[in-house]
Motif scaffolding. Structure first.
Motif, PDB file in Angstrom:
ATOM      1  N   GLY A  27       0.838  -1.194   0.000  1.00  0.00           N
ATOM      2  CA  GLY A  27       0.000   0.000   0.000  1.00  0.00           C
ATOM      3  C   GLY A  27       0.871   1.242   0.000  1.00  0.00           C
ATOM      4  N   ASN A  28       0.220   2.400   0.081  1.00  0.00           N
ATOM      5  CA  ASN A  28       1.003   3.622  -0.033  1.00  0.00           C
ATOM      6  C   ASN A  28       0.456   4.737   0.849  1.00  0.00           C
ATOM      7  OD1 ASN A  28       3.108   5.186  -0.868  1.00  0.00           O
ATOM      8  ND2 ASN A  28       2.497   5.240  -3.028  1.00  0.00           N
ATOM      9  N   LEU A  29       1.379   5.641   1.186  1.00  0.00           N
ATOM     10  CA  LEU A  29       1.054   6.794   2.019  1.00  0.00           C
ATOM     11  C   LEU A  29       1.410   8.062   1.253  1.00  0.00           C
ATOM     12  CD1 LEU A  29       0.613   8.181   4.910  1.00  0.00           C
ATOM     13  CD2 LEU A  29       3.060   7.856   5.219  1.00  0.00           C
ATOM     14  N   TYR A  30       0.506   9.027   1.289  1.00  0.00           N
ATOM     15  CA  TYR A  30       0.751  10.316   0.643  1.00  0.00           C
ATOM     16  C   TYR A  30       0.702  11.416   1.695  1.00  0.00           C
ATOM     17  CZ  TYR A  30      -0.496   7.613  -3.495  1.00  0.00           C
ATOM     18  OH  TYR A  30      -0.537   6.656  -4.476  1.00  0.00           O
ATOM     19  N   ILE A  31       1.731  12.240   1.744  1.00  0.00           N
ATOM     20  CA  ILE A  31       1.720  13.422   2.604  1.00  0.00           C
ATOM     21  C   ILE A  31       1.717  14.628   1.679  1.00  0.00           C
ATOM     22  CG2 ILE A  31       2.952  14.762   4.365  1.00  0.00           C
ATOM     23  CD1 ILE A  31       2.093  12.137   5.543  1.00  0.00           C
ATOM     24  N   ASP A  32       0.687  15.484   1.815  1.00  0.00           N
ATOM     25  CA  ASP A  32       0.566  16.653   0.933  1.00  0.00           C
ATOM     26  C   ASP A  32       0.588  16.244  -0.542  1.00  0.00           C
ATOM     27  OD1 ASP A  32       0.077  18.943   2.250  1.00  0.00           O
ATOM     28  OD2 ASP A  32       2.172  19.543   2.500  1.00  0.00           O
ATOM     29  N   GLY A  33       0.001  15.120  -0.836  1.00  0.00           N
ATOM     30  CA  GLY A  33      -0.083  14.679  -2.227  1.00  0.00           C
ATOM     31  C   GLY A  33       1.159  13.986  -2.757  1.00  0.00           C
ATOM     32  N   ARG A  34       2.226  13.939  -1.954  1.00  0.00           N
ATOM     33  CA  ARG A  34       3.459  13.288  -2.418  1.00  0.00           C
ATOM     34  C   ARG A  34       3.515  11.864  -1.902  1.00  0.00           C
ATOM     35  NH1 ARG A  34       8.683  16.656  -1.115  1.00  0.00           N
ATOM     36  NH2 ARG A  34       9.601  15.316  -2.717  1.00  0.00           N
ATOM     37  N   SER A  35       3.768  10.945  -2.819  1.00  0.00           N
ATOM     38  CA  SER A  35       3.868   9.546  -2.433  1.00  0.00           C
ATOM     39  C   SER A  35       5.169   9.306  -1.672  1.00  0.00           C
ATOM     40  CB  SER A  35       3.837   8.685  -3.695  1.00  0.00           C
ATOM     41  OG  SER A  35       4.328   7.406  -3.391  1.00  0.00           O
ATOM     42  N   VAL A  36       5.053   8.815  -0.456  1.00  0.00           N
ATOM     43  CA  VAL A  36       6.224   8.614   0.391  1.00  0.00           C
ATOM     44  C   VAL A  36       7.174   7.575  -0.204  1.00  0.00           C
ATOM     45  CG1 VAL A  36       6.905   7.720   2.658  1.00  0.00           C
ATOM     46  CG2 VAL A  36       5.110   9.433   2.484  1.00  0.00           C
ATOM     47  N   ARG A  37       6.598   6.635  -0.965  1.00  0.00           N
ATOM     48  CA  ARG A  37       7.425   5.611  -1.618  1.00  0.00           C
ATOM     49  C   ARG A  37       8.420   6.194  -2.619  1.00  0.00           C
ATOM     50  NH1 ARG A  37       6.717   0.488  -0.711  1.00  0.00           N
ATOM     51  NH2 ARG A  37       4.666  -0.197  -0.061  1.00  0.00           N
ATOM     52  N   ASP A  38       8.069   7.355  -3.187  1.00  0.00           N
ATOM     53  CA  ASP A  38       8.924   7.957  -4.218  1.00  0.00           C
ATOM     54  C   ASP A  38      10.052   8.782  -3.624  1.00  0.00           C
ATOM     55  OD1 ASP A  38       7.204   6.806  -5.980  1.00  0.00           O
ATOM     56  OD2 ASP A  38       6.062   8.642  -6.369  1.00  0.00           O
ATOM     57  N   LEU A  39      10.089   8.936  -2.301  1.00  0.00           N
ATOM     58  CA  LEU A  39      11.117   9.781  -1.687  1.00  0.00           C
ATOM     59  C   LEU A  39      12.341   8.955  -1.317  1.00  0.00           C
ATOM     60  CD1 LEU A  39       8.856  11.835   0.779  1.00  0.00           C
ATOM     61  CD2 LEU A  39       9.466  12.379  -1.587  1.00  0.00           C
ATOM     62  N   ASN A  40      13.525   9.530  -1.494  1.00  0.00           N
ATOM     63  CA  ASN A  40      14.724   8.855  -0.995  1.00  0.00           C
ATOM     64  C   ASN A  40      14.908   9.197   0.482  1.00  0.00           C
ATOM     65  OD1 ASN A  40      16.120  11.349  -0.726  1.00  0.00           O
ATOM     66  ND2 ASN A  40      16.797  11.250  -2.869  1.00  0.00           N
ATOM     67  N   ASP A  41      15.926   8.626   1.110  1.00  0.00           N
ATOM     68  CA  ASP A  41      16.097   8.779   2.559  1.00  0.00           C
ATOM     69  C   ASP A  41      16.217  10.241   2.984  1.00  0.00           C
ATOM     70  OD1 ASP A  41      15.875   6.132   2.977  1.00  0.00           O
ATOM     71  OD2 ASP A  41      17.995   5.754   3.397  1.00  0.00           O
ATOM     72  N   ASN A  42      16.977  11.022   2.212  1.00  0.00           N
ATOM     73  CA  ASN A  42      17.145  12.439   2.572  1.00  0.00           C
ATOM     74  C   ASN A  42      15.840  13.209   2.467  1.00  0.00           C
ATOM     75  OD1 ASN A  42      19.845  12.294   3.192  1.00  0.00           O
ATOM     76  ND2 ASN A  42      20.508  12.722   1.077  1.00  0.00           N
ATOM     77  N   GLU A  43      15.092  12.931   1.398  1.00  0.00           N
ATOM     78  CA  GLU A  43      13.809  13.615   1.209  1.00  0.00           C
ATOM     79  C   GLU A  43      12.831  13.248   2.318  1.00  0.00           C
ATOM     80  OE1 GLU A  43      13.596  14.088  -3.646  1.00  0.00           O
ATOM     81  OE2 GLU A  43      13.244  12.113  -2.765  1.00  0.00           O
ATOM     82  N   LEU A  44      12.891  11.971   2.738  1.00  0.00           N
ATOM     83  CA  LEU A  44      12.013  11.501   3.811  1.00  0.00           C
ATOM     84  C   LEU A  44      12.362  12.184   5.135  1.00  0.00           C
ATOM     85  CD1 LEU A  44       9.688   9.527   3.889  1.00  0.00           C
ATOM     86  CD2 LEU A  44      11.281   7.742   4.586  1.00  0.00           C
ATOM     87  N   THR A  45      13.665  12.308   5.406  1.00  0.00           N
ATOM     88  CA  THR A  45      14.108  13.003   6.621  1.00  0.00           C
ATOM     89  C   THR A  45      13.634  14.450   6.604  1.00  0.00           C
ATOM     90  OG1 THR A  45      16.052  11.595   6.686  1.00  0.00           O
ATOM     91  CG2 THR A  45      16.142  13.598   8.008  1.00  0.00           C
ATOM     92  N   ASP A  46      13.773  15.108   5.458  1.00  0.00           N
ATOM     93  CA  ASP A  46      13.330  16.503   5.344  1.00  0.00           C
ATOM     94  C   ASP A  46      11.825  16.608   5.581  1.00  0.00           C
ATOM     95  OD1 ASP A  46      15.876  17.193   4.784  1.00  0.00           O
ATOM     96  OD2 ASP A  46      15.571  17.611   2.651  1.00  0.00           O
ATOM     97  N   LEU A  47      11.076  15.683   4.993  1.00  0.00           N
ATOM     98  CA  LEU A  47       9.617  15.716   5.142  1.00  0.00           C
ATOM     99  C   LEU A  47       9.216  15.549   6.599  1.00  0.00           C
ATOM    100  CD1 LEU A  47       6.864  14.393   2.983  1.00  0.00           C
ATOM    101  CD2 LEU A  47       7.054  13.282   5.170  1.00  0.00           C
ATOM    102  N   ARG A  48       9.830  14.573   7.282  1.00  0.00           N
ATOM    103  CA  ARG A  48       9.505  14.352   8.695  1.00  0.00           C
ATOM    104  C   ARG A  48       9.826  15.582   9.526  1.00  0.00           C
ATOM    105  NH1 ARG A  48      11.552   8.654   8.471  1.00  0.00           N
ATOM    106  NH2 ARG A  48      13.593   9.542   8.824  1.00  0.00           N
TER     107      ARG A  48
END
Ligand code: ADP
Ligand code: ADP
Length: 228
Positions: A62-83
């Motif tokens: 399954g998938n999670l979207y934060i602000d319309g962005r699919s979390v699966r498409d983010l790399n580790d750095n992008e995920l850290t920034d988002l959090r």
């Protein structure tokens, strides 16, 4: 458009003896500015769900979207920034760093982000905003009460001005009078326009939310306004 969207999210913990389906095909949308409570018995999947929403863990499928962005498409750095930039976390046990004073605890996320000490005074202003006595800011976490620790934790959660605030049993370790003070503070943050998702097993606390979902066995078993 929802600020948080879960699409068929399943989380399986693989243990040596068997697999635990902690979340079973969850579909959920949280609108911008909404205040959602998650209830359910112990082991029903509340914390696992909150950890998924907080991007602290990845779904098995399954998938999670934060602000319309699919979390699966983010790399580790992008995920850290988002959090760091979008989400503030408040926990039952406060999770303050014992060796740092209260002001340094609030400053800590800024140091991680900017790689230098804060020179804006924002940590001290936030501590003032959550009602911590000025003479207290240089104390260590073990020198203040539980209610004061949760105030510090809220100040820390707000230091990067996140649009989403996730609270896991925020009043779980507090007496009822202090719980009301902390919930009033969370309600104010909601009125300012922040999106709040809160796990609680207490109906009185869930009643502060606009909407409640009840988890059972990894599924959403009911959904309603408030709790009663
Ligand atoms: P709650 O969210 O209800 O306050 P916890 O998250 O600590 O409590 O635990 C909820 C359930 O998840 C418990 O049954 C606990 O045994 C189980 N649990 C938590 N962490 C683990 C783990 N690392 N391994 C196995 N089971 C766990
Ligand atoms: P709740 O927060 O509602 O108490 P949890 O989300 O903690 O429930 O747990 C849901 C289910 O997943 C439970 O059966 C629990 O034992 C299991 N679980 C939670 N965390 C882990 C983990 N890290 N490893 C294995 N099983 C876990």
């Amino acid at each position: 458009r929802p600020v948080i969207k879960l699409e068929n999210v399943t989380k399986v913990y693989s243990l040596p003896t068997d697999d635990v389906i902690a979340l079973d095909n969850i579909n959920l949308e949280v609108k911008k500015g909404e205040f959602l409570a998650i209830m359910g018995t112990s082991g029903s999947g509340k914390s696992t769900l909150l950890n998924q929403i907080g991007c602290l863990d990845v779904p098995t499928s399954g998938n999670l979207y934060i602000d319309g962005r699919s979390v699966r498409d983010l790399n580790d750095n992008e995920l850290t920034d988002l959090r760091r930039d979008k989400i503030g976390y408040i926990f039952q046990n406060f999770n303050l760093i014992p060796l740092l004073d209260l002001c340094e605890n609030v400053e800590y996320p800024l140091i991680l982000k900017y790689k230098k000490r804060d020179d804006t005074g924002r940590p001290k202003k936030l501590l003032e905003m959550v009602g911590l006595d000025e003479t207290r800011v240089w104390h260590k976490p073990n020198e203040i009460s539980g209610g004061q620790r949760q105030r510090v934790a809220i100040a820390r959660a707000l230091v990067n001005d996140p649009a989403i605030l996730l609270c896991d049993e925020p009043t779980g370790n507090l007496d009822s009078r202090t719980s009301v003070q902390i919930m009033d503070m969370i309600t104010d943050l909601h009125k300012e326009g922040r999106t709040i998702v809160m796990v609680t097993h207490e109906p009185d606390i869930a009643n502060y939310a606009e909407k409640t979902i009840v988890m059972g066995d990894g599924k959403i078993i009911s959904e309603g306004r408030g709790f009663s």
